[in-house]
Design an enzyme around this catalytic site. Structure first.
Site, mmCIF file in Angstrom:
data_model
loop_
_atom_site.group_PDB
_atom_site.id
_atom_site.type_symbol
_atom_site.label_atom_id
_atom_site.label_comp_id
_atom_site.label_asym_id
_atom_site.label_seq_id
_atom_site.Cartn_x
_atom_site.Cartn_y
_atom_site.Cartn_z
ATOM 1 C CG HIS A 117 0.275 6.101 -0.748
ATOM 2 N ND1 HIS A 117 -0.842 6.705 -1.280
ATOM 3 C CD2 HIS A 117 -0.117 5.566 0.441
ATOM 4 C CE1 HIS A 117 -1.865 6.542 -0.458
ATOM 5 N NE2 HIS A 117 -1.456 5.857 0.598
ATOM 6 C CG HIS B 118 -1.701 1.239 1.424
ATOM 7 N ND1 HIS B 118 -2.986 1.393 0.929
ATOM 8 C CD2 HIS B 118 -1.402 2.402 2.052
ATOM 9 C CE1 HIS B 118 -3.429 2.604 1.253
ATOM 10 N NE2 HIS B 118 -2.493 3.236 1.935
ATOM 11 C CD GLU B 119 1.953 3.502 3.642
ATOM 12 O OE1 GLU B 119 2.231 4.595 3.097
ATOM 13 O OE2 GLU B 119 0.927 3.343 4.324
ATOM 14 C CD GLU C 158 -4.580 6.536 2.341
ATOM 15 O OE1 GLU C 158 -4.457 5.346 2.699
ATOM 16 O OE2 GLU C 158 -3.617 7.318 2.261
#
Length: 255
Positions: free
Chosen positions: A129, A125-126, A186
């Site tokens: 980003h 997930h990070e 997100e």
């Protein structure tokens, strides 16, 4: 009516430049005003400063796991950044990634990740980003929004209701534009993260279990008004969206 007019003007200003960059895996066009080289340099500087002020974990097993998972997902992303992965001592259940692939995982999130695949959920997930350049996109939106506010303030210089109108525009712009885009980032990182962890050899179905654990512990956001005024989607929506994307993500998962 005036508030609506100035809000629409600000929205138009924020998005009058489109298609200057495309998010990988999703194909979404985004507004970015900085060069990737500038973002990478800024990320490296900020990361170094943060590490200097933080306590890096001395737990060799957990540190090795963070580096292992990070390297596998970074390789799956196809981005040749100067990737760095560090485990930091903090009770906060959090992780983040700066531009250019500078990743930090807090020890406080490990009780929720539990497994290697759970950790992969967080790190993918990070990393999503970072490769989506969400930080640069938020910066561009913020800069244009502030510029638009300044223009509106000048335009309303002789208006007796200037302060009231500006307050309305500011609140409406943040609630109607800035916060929804943060939630979009997100949700986009959740989707991209599923694909990345699956490409790296991790079962994307483990993402559901991780977010369920976070929700049960109160580590995520709640629904209703808090979701509307939050930069993150609610736990319920996040899990539902992940379930929706699982069939696609599983196509990339080699058992």
């Amino acid at each position: 009516m005036k508030i609506k007019f100035y809000l629409l003007s600000l929205i138009g200003l924020m998005f009058f430049i489109t298609g200057c960059n495309t998010v990988p895996l999703t194909g979404r066009s985004q507004l970015i005003l900085s060069s990737e080289a500038e973002e990478v340099a800024a990320g490296a500087t900020s990361y170094g400063q943060y590490l200097a002020e933080s306590k890096i974990s001395t737990n060799k097993t957990n540190t090795a796991l963070v580096k292992k998972v990070g390297q596998k997902i970074a390789a799956a992303s196809g981005y040749n950044y100067d990737w760095e992965f560090n485990l930091l001592e903090s009770d906060e259940a959090n992780a983040w990634c700066l531009s250019g692939g500078k990743v930090a995982v807090y020890t406080g999130i490990l009780p929720y990740t539990k497994t290697e695949a759970g950790l992969a959920t967080v790190m993918a997930h990070e990393i999503a980003h970072a490769i989506a350049r969400h930080g640069a996109e938020r910066s561009a939106q913020s800069n244009l929004f502030q510029y638009g506010l300044a223009l509106a303030n000048v335009k309303l210089e002789n208006n007796p209701n200037r302060e009231l109108i500006m307050l309305g525009v500011n609140v409406a712009g943040n609630v109607g534009v800035i916060l929804p885009y943060s939630r979009k980032h997100e949700s986009e990182a959740d989707y991209m993260g599923l694909i990345l962890m699956a490409k790296a050899g991790y079962d994307p179905r483990e993402a559901i279990k991780f977010w369920q654990r976070m929700a049960a512990a109160g580590g995520g956001s709640q629904g209703g008004l808090s979701d509307f005024l939050s930069t993150h989607p609610s736990d319920e929506k996040r899990i539902a969206d992940i379930q929706k994307h699982l069939p696609e993500a599983l196509k990339y998962y080699n058992k």
